[in-house]
Design a protein around this motif. Structure first.
Motif, mmCIF file in Angstrom:
data_model
loop_
_atom_site.group_PDB
_atom_site.id
_atom_site.type_symbol
_atom_site.label_atom_id
_atom_site.label_comp_id
_atom_site.label_asym_id
_atom_site.label_seq_id
_atom_site.Cartn_x
_atom_site.Cartn_y
_atom_site.Cartn_z
ATOM 1 N N UNK A 1 0.949 -1.377 0.003
ATOM 2 C CA UNK A 1 0.089 0.093 0.092
ATOM 3 C C UNK A 1 0.827 1.255 0.020
ATOM 4 N N UNK A 2 0.534 2.333 -0.838
ATOM 5 C CA UNK A 2 1.268 3.177 -1.198
ATOM 6 C C UNK A 2 0.995 4.322 0.250
ATOM 7 N N UNK A 3 1.962 5.320 0.363
ATOM 8 C CA UNK A 3 1.714 6.148 1.641
ATOM 9 C C UNK A 3 2.484 7.293 1.287
ATOM 10 N N UNK A 4 2.214 8.373 2.048
ATOM 11 C CA UNK A 4 2.638 9.851 2.012
ATOM 12 C C UNK A 4 3.937 9.862 2.821
ATOM 13 N N UNK A 5 5.081 10.449 2.100
ATOM 14 C CA UNK A 5 6.215 10.745 2.750
ATOM 15 C C UNK A 5 6.611 12.108 2.740
ATOM 16 N N UNK A 6 7.049 12.482 3.690
ATOM 17 C CA UNK A 6 7.426 14.014 4.033
ATOM 18 C C UNK A 6 8.898 14.167 4.332
ATOM 19 N N UNK A 7 9.686 15.117 3.603
ATOM 20 C CA UNK A 7 10.861 15.243 3.950
ATOM 21 C C UNK A 7 10.908 16.360 5.327
ATOM 22 N N UNK A 8 11.478 15.894 6.231
ATOM 23 C CA UNK A 8 11.441 16.594 7.379
ATOM 24 C C UNK A 8 12.340 17.829 7.420
ATOM 25 N N UNK A 9 13.232 17.824 6.324
ATOM 26 C CA UNK A 9 13.876 18.937 6.196
ATOM 27 C C UNK A 9 13.212 20.263 5.286
ATOM 28 N N UNK A 10 12.790 19.774 4.197
ATOM 29 C CA UNK A 10 12.344 20.943 3.698
ATOM 30 C C UNK A 10 11.032 20.901 3.136
ATOM 31 N N UNK A 11 10.212 19.779 3.803
ATOM 32 C CA UNK A 11 8.707 19.610 3.817
ATOM 33 C C UNK A 11 8.304 19.019 2.577
ATOM 34 N N UNK A 12 8.973 18.564 1.569
ATOM 35 C CA UNK A 12 8.873 18.088 0.249
ATOM 36 C C UNK A 12 7.780 16.412 0.207
ATOM 37 N N UNK A 13 7.055 16.410 -0.292
ATOM 38 C CA UNK A 13 6.233 15.328 -0.259
ATOM 39 C C UNK A 13 6.313 14.262 -1.440
ATOM 40 N N UNK A 14 6.407 13.037 -1.032
ATOM 41 C CA UNK A 14 6.386 11.872 -1.849
ATOM 42 C C UNK A 14 5.329 11.001 -1.547
ATOM 43 N N UNK A 15 4.935 10.450 -2.699
ATOM 44 C CA UNK A 15 3.685 9.364 -2.635
ATOM 45 C C UNK A 15 4.505 8.134 -3.173
ATOM 46 N N UNK A 16 4.270 7.006 -2.392
ATOM 47 C CA UNK A 16 4.730 5.658 -2.802
ATOM 48 C C UNK A 16 4.998 4.906 -1.795
ATOM 49 N N UNK A 17 5.655 3.634 -2.107
ATOM 50 C CA UNK A 17 5.763 2.587 -0.966
ATOM 51 C C UNK A 17 6.732 2.844 -0.056
ATOM 52 N N UNK A 18 7.734 3.812 -0.452
ATOM 53 C CA UNK A 18 9.070 4.193 0.514
ATOM 54 C C UNK A 18 9.258 5.502 0.186
#
Ligand code: ZN
Length: 46
Positions: A1-18
């Motif tokens: 299942x894909x999840x949302x990931x956020x860079x804790x440094x710049x706040x960039x959002x990535x959607x994927x398995x990891x």
């Protein structure tokens, strides 16, 4: 299942398995932490 990931440094959002190993925006390694969909949307300003 894909999840949302956020860079804790710049706040960039990535959607994927990891989260990306290296943030494409700020270049920091292992900076992505799992985040919720509402949090991801808030970070993207929508
Ligand atoms: Zn980043």
């Amino acid at each position: 299942m894909k999840k949302f990931w956020k860079c804790k440094i710049c706040g960039d959002i990535h959607y994927g398995n990891a989260g990306p190993e290296v943030c494409p925006t700020c270049g920091v390694k292992n900076a992505y932490v799992e985040t919720s969909k509402p949090e991801a949307k808030k970070s993207m300003g929508i």
